[in-house]
Write a protein that holds these residues in place. Sequence first.
Motif, PDB file in Angstrom:
ATOM      1  N   ALA A  16      10.015  60.656  57.205  1.00  0.00           N
ATOM      2  CA  ALA A  16       9.652  60.115  58.632  1.00  0.00           C
ATOM      3  C   ALA A  16       9.831  61.244  59.847  1.00  0.00           C
ATOM      4  O   ALA A  16       9.010  61.068  60.795  1.00  0.00           O
ATOM      5  CB  ALA A  16      10.937  59.246  59.030  1.00  0.00           C
ATOM      6  N   VAL A  17      10.739  62.181  59.424  1.00  0.00           N
ATOM      7  CA  VAL A  17      11.045  63.162  60.419  1.00  0.00           C
ATOM      8  C   VAL A  17       9.607  64.158  60.244  1.00  0.00           C
ATOM      9  O   VAL A  17       8.974  64.857  61.382  1.00  0.00           O
ATOM     10  CB  VAL A  17      12.179  64.100  60.054  1.00  0.00           C
ATOM     11  CG1 VAL A  17      12.211  65.366  60.812  1.00  0.00           C
ATOM     12  CG2 VAL A  17      13.238  63.218  60.535  1.00  0.00           C
ATOM     13  N   ALA A  18       8.992  64.530  59.267  1.00  0.00           N
ATOM     14  CA  ALA A  18       7.721  65.368  58.967  1.00  0.00           C
ATOM     15  C   ALA A  18       6.785  64.478  59.808  1.00  0.00           C
ATOM     16  O   ALA A  18       5.946  65.007  60.465  1.00  0.00           O
ATOM     17  CB  ALA A  18       7.389  64.949  57.467  1.00  0.00           C
ATOM     18  N   THR A  19       6.692  63.240  59.570  1.00  0.00           N
ATOM     19  CA  THR A  19       5.588  62.300  60.353  1.00  0.00           C
ATOM     20  C   THR A  19       5.712  62.568  61.881  1.00  0.00           C
ATOM     21  O   THR A  19       4.908  62.466  62.687  1.00  0.00           O
ATOM     22  CB  THR A  19       5.603  60.870  60.024  1.00  0.00           C
ATOM     23  OG1 THR A  19       5.433  60.845  58.490  1.00  0.00           O
ATOM     24  CG2 THR A  19       4.326  60.035  60.730  1.00  0.00           C
ATOM     25  N   HIS A  20       7.009  62.326  62.503  1.00  0.00           N
ATOM     26  CA  HIS A  20       7.393  62.282  63.725  1.00  0.00           C
ATOM     27  C   HIS A  20       7.139  63.668  64.190  1.00  0.00           C
ATOM     28  O   HIS A  20       6.617  63.917  65.500  1.00  0.00           O
ATOM     29  CB  HIS A  20       8.805  62.200  63.944  1.00  0.00           C
ATOM     30  CG  HIS A  20       9.178  62.237  65.408  1.00  0.00           C
ATOM     31  ND1 HIS A  20       9.309  61.548  66.168  1.00  0.00           N
ATOM     32  CD2 HIS A  20      10.062  63.376  65.817  1.00  0.00           C
ATOM     33  CE1 HIS A  20       9.775  61.881  67.572  1.00  0.00           C
ATOM     34  NE2 HIS A  20      10.391  62.880  67.217  1.00  0.00           N
ATOM     35  N   LEU A  21       7.170  64.839  63.482  1.00  0.00           N
ATOM     36  CA  LEU A  21       6.661  66.067  63.975  1.00  0.00           C
ATOM     37  C   LEU A  21       5.410  66.718  63.729  1.00  0.00           C
ATOM     38  O   LEU A  21       5.180  67.796  64.012  1.00  0.00           O
ATOM     39  CB  LEU A  21       7.917  67.317  63.333  1.00  0.00           C
ATOM     40  CG  LEU A  21       9.386  67.128  63.720  1.00  0.00           C
ATOM     41  CD1 LEU A  21      10.169  68.052  62.844  1.00  0.00           C
ATOM     42  CD2 LEU A  21       9.450  67.238  65.065  1.00  0.00           C
ATOM     43  N   ASP A  22       4.759  65.585  63.328  1.00  0.00           N
ATOM     44  CA  ASP A  22       3.162  66.187  63.005  1.00  0.00           C
ATOM     45  C   ASP A  22       2.609  66.888  64.180  1.00  0.00           C
ATOM     46  O   ASP A  22       2.471  66.357  65.360  1.00  0.00           O
ATOM     47  CB  ASP A  22       2.421  64.754  62.590  1.00  0.00           C
ATOM     48  CG  ASP A  22       0.973  65.179  61.950  1.00  0.00           C
ATOM     49  OD1 ASP A  22       0.989  66.055  61.238  1.00  0.00           O
ATOM     50  OD2 ASP A  22       0.140  64.404  62.501  1.00  0.00           O
ATOM     51  N   GLY A  23       1.903  67.804  63.787  1.00  0.00           N
ATOM     52  CA  GLY A  23       1.168  68.900  64.649  1.00  0.00           C
ATOM     53  C   GLY A  23       1.831  69.950  65.270  1.00  0.00           C
ATOM     54  O   GLY A  23       1.430  70.652  65.948  1.00  0.00           O
ATOM     55  N   ARG A  24       3.355  69.960  64.891  1.00  0.00           N
ATOM     56  CA  ARG A  24       4.098  70.964  65.383  1.00  0.00           C
ATOM     57  C   ARG A  24       3.952  72.067  64.156  1.00  0.00           C
ATOM     58  O   ARG A  24       4.120  72.077  63.170  1.00  0.00           O
ATOM     59  CB  ARG A  24       5.594  70.570  65.528  1.00  0.00           C
ATOM     60  CG  ARG A  24       5.989  69.635  66.443  1.00  0.00           C
ATOM     61  CD  ARG A  24       5.831  70.207  67.976  1.00  0.00           C
ATOM     62  NE  ARG A  24       6.746  71.351  68.231  1.00  0.00           N
ATOM     63  CZ  ARG A  24       7.892  71.107  68.695  1.00  0.00           C
ATOM     64  NH1 ARG A  24       8.394  69.860  69.014  1.00  0.00           N
ATOM     65  NH2 ARG A  24       8.582  72.220  68.788  1.00  0.00           N
ATOM     66  N   ASP A  25       4.278  73.467  64.827  1.00  0.00           N
ATOM     67  CA  ASP A  25       3.839  74.812  63.760  1.00  0.00           C
ATOM     68  C   ASP A  25       5.092  75.205  63.586  1.00  0.00           C
ATOM     69  O   ASP A  25       5.067  76.223  62.681  1.00  0.00           O
ATOM     70  CB  ASP A  25       2.789  75.604  64.244  1.00  0.00           C
ATOM     71  CG  ASP A  25       1.409  74.956  64.728  1.00  0.00           C
ATOM     72  OD1 ASP A  25       0.801  74.216  63.641  1.00  0.00           O
ATOM     73  OD2 ASP A  25       0.680  75.368  65.537  1.00  0.00           O
ATOM     74  N   ALA A  26       6.212  75.046  64.402  1.00  0.00           N
ATOM     75  CA  ALA A  26       7.258  75.798  64.342  1.00  0.00           C
ATOM     76  C   ALA A  26       8.046  75.198  62.936  1.00  0.00           C
ATOM     77  O   ALA A  26       8.026  74.167  62.514  1.00  0.00           O
ATOM     78  CB  ALA A  26       8.133  75.568  65.662  1.00  0.00           C
ATOM     79  N   PRO A  27       9.073  76.197  62.583  1.00  0.00           N
ATOM     80  CA  PRO A  27       9.789  75.862  61.385  1.00  0.00           C
ATOM     81  C   PRO A  27      10.850  74.579  61.879  1.00  0.00           C
ATOM     82  O   PRO A  27      10.976  74.365  62.908  1.00  0.00           O
ATOM     83  CB  PRO A  27      10.480  76.966  60.973  1.00  0.00           C
ATOM     84  CG  PRO A  27       9.840  78.279  61.599  1.00  0.00           C
ATOM     85  CD  PRO A  27       9.427  77.699  62.976  1.00  0.00           C
ATOM     86  N   VAL A  28      11.313  74.056  60.803  1.00  0.00           N
ATOM     87  CA  VAL A  28      12.517  72.940  60.940  1.00  0.00           C
ATOM     88  C   VAL A  28      13.601  73.627  60.134  1.00  0.00           C
ATOM     89  O   VAL A  28      13.717  74.198  59.118  1.00  0.00           O
ATOM     90  CB  VAL A  28      12.131  71.537  60.192  1.00  0.00           C
ATOM     91  CG1 VAL A  28      13.179  70.759  60.381  1.00  0.00           C
ATOM     92  CG2 VAL A  28      10.745  71.075  60.864  1.00  0.00           C
ATOM     93  N   GLY A  29      15.037  73.336  61.015  1.00  0.00           N
ATOM     94  CA  GLY A  29      16.438  73.622  60.145  1.00  0.00           C
ATOM     95  C   GLY A  29      16.867  72.619  59.457  1.00  0.00           C
ATOM     96  O   GLY A  29      16.314  71.398  59.862  1.00  0.00           O
ATOM     97  N   VAL A  30      17.419  72.800  58.343  1.00  0.00           N
ATOM     98  CA  VAL A  30      18.212  71.816  57.640  1.00  0.00           C
ATOM     99  C   VAL A  30      19.576  72.477  57.415  1.00  0.00           C
ATOM    100  O   VAL A  30      19.758  73.604  56.680  1.00  0.00           O
ATOM    101  CB  VAL A  30      17.485  71.573  56.482  1.00  0.00           C
ATOM    102  CG1 VAL A  30      18.183  70.283  55.588  1.00  0.00           C
ATOM    103  CG2 VAL A  30      16.150  70.835  56.670  1.00  0.00           C
TER     104      VAL A  30
END
Length: 460
Positions: A29-43
């Motif tokens: 769901a988060v990946a879909t929400h962020l679709d189109g963003r090129d920056a990394p994601v922190g976990v």
Amino acid sequence: MDAISFGTDGWRATLDVFTAPRVRMVGQAVATHLDGRDAPVGVCYDARESSRGFAEELARVLAANGFDVLLPERDRPTPLLAWAIADRDLAGGLMVTASHNPAEYNGVKFIPDDGAPALPEITESIEANLAEPEPLPEAEWGTIQETDFVASHAEHAHDLVAEYADETTLDDLTVAYDAMHGSGRGVTDELLAGAGASVERLRCERAPDFGGTPPEPSAEHLGELATHVQDGDASLGIANDGDADRLAVVTPDRGYLDENLFFAALYDFLLESASGPAVRTVSTTFLVDRIAEAHGESVVETAVGFKWVARAMAETDALVGGEESGGFSVAGHVREKDGVLLALLAAAAEREEPLDERVDRLLDEHGEIHQSKISVDCPDDEKARVLDELEGELPDRVAGEPVADVVTKDGFKTVLESGAWLLVRPSGTEPVLRVYAEAESEERVAALLDAGEELVAPLV
């Protein structure tokens, strides 16, 4: 999907409900929400036994959706992730934590790209996109890289506190630090030591069950820290909750320092070198308002929940924002509560004027103030009905005193002519209604709480 609901501060549940398949759905769901963003994601993740595994599940789902993922080498505090998101221009972040809940719980929350708590429109988007993972072709997958989240936050914290404090080092100050076996260990204590403080460490070893005590920094759970400070040589005691986004303070004279009094002392300290309004929740002390008025400043009142504090801080260019549960942030920092940074600020304030003396002075100047709260059991599906009925039952007098105003930002807050108040609001995390009261004496607070319970209980 029905089991996943993002409440006041993310989705939390016991481990029979908080399962790997559902966590992977949140990741998608988060990946879909962020679709189109090129920056990394922190976990990031807290110290619970299951948290690293859940964080890796999220990282794999995000990577399979094309995102590069930054993962710490061990459990780290929530505020370090929030700072990294803003500092490194990340697309957002996911934090695996159940915060102060017992060890049999876990949780996850999403932090957007400004490092502030996610507002409902964001969490509603995530909930609407819950689905089984949909990986891209493997050639399009992102990477997962272990990253240091500590150094940049520590450097920023030292720089920011130096802007507010006359003395930039904590030499000759002894601080007792209680990590409650949570993620603040090796972070908050090292930040204090790096500023020159002598740090006495309690419960600074990882224990996935938190030693059998929920990592909630309440007076009930900090007896050892209070005894250590009051019987020893430490000038100050500091504790963090499980993910170190909140703090509690212990002083030699008072023992556990009520969070409302700490908020007042913090604002007074900040106003010595800066200016600006304060933001507080509807359940937080009017003492902050009295301090603001004395300095020609204003106060903005919000519903309970740091996301509302954070939004108001942005709208008003506030100097400080906080809530009576021990969550605070200040101007110059991300608008997310940070118990690590605040530990350093608390120590700096103590160095310039002992907190016991500052609180005594503020109460002498602005009047005694006391606050307490109780809970009334109420099923979640009955809360709306009870509040609807309560609106028609609000009295003109409470505990013998006329009502001057009724605030409806979050439940019902009846403000009395003396400035005392009674608040009834629904808990966002438990099947209860919270009843809060503030007045000039403990006896008056008790009378107000009794009146509040008598008002609410028959409606449940």
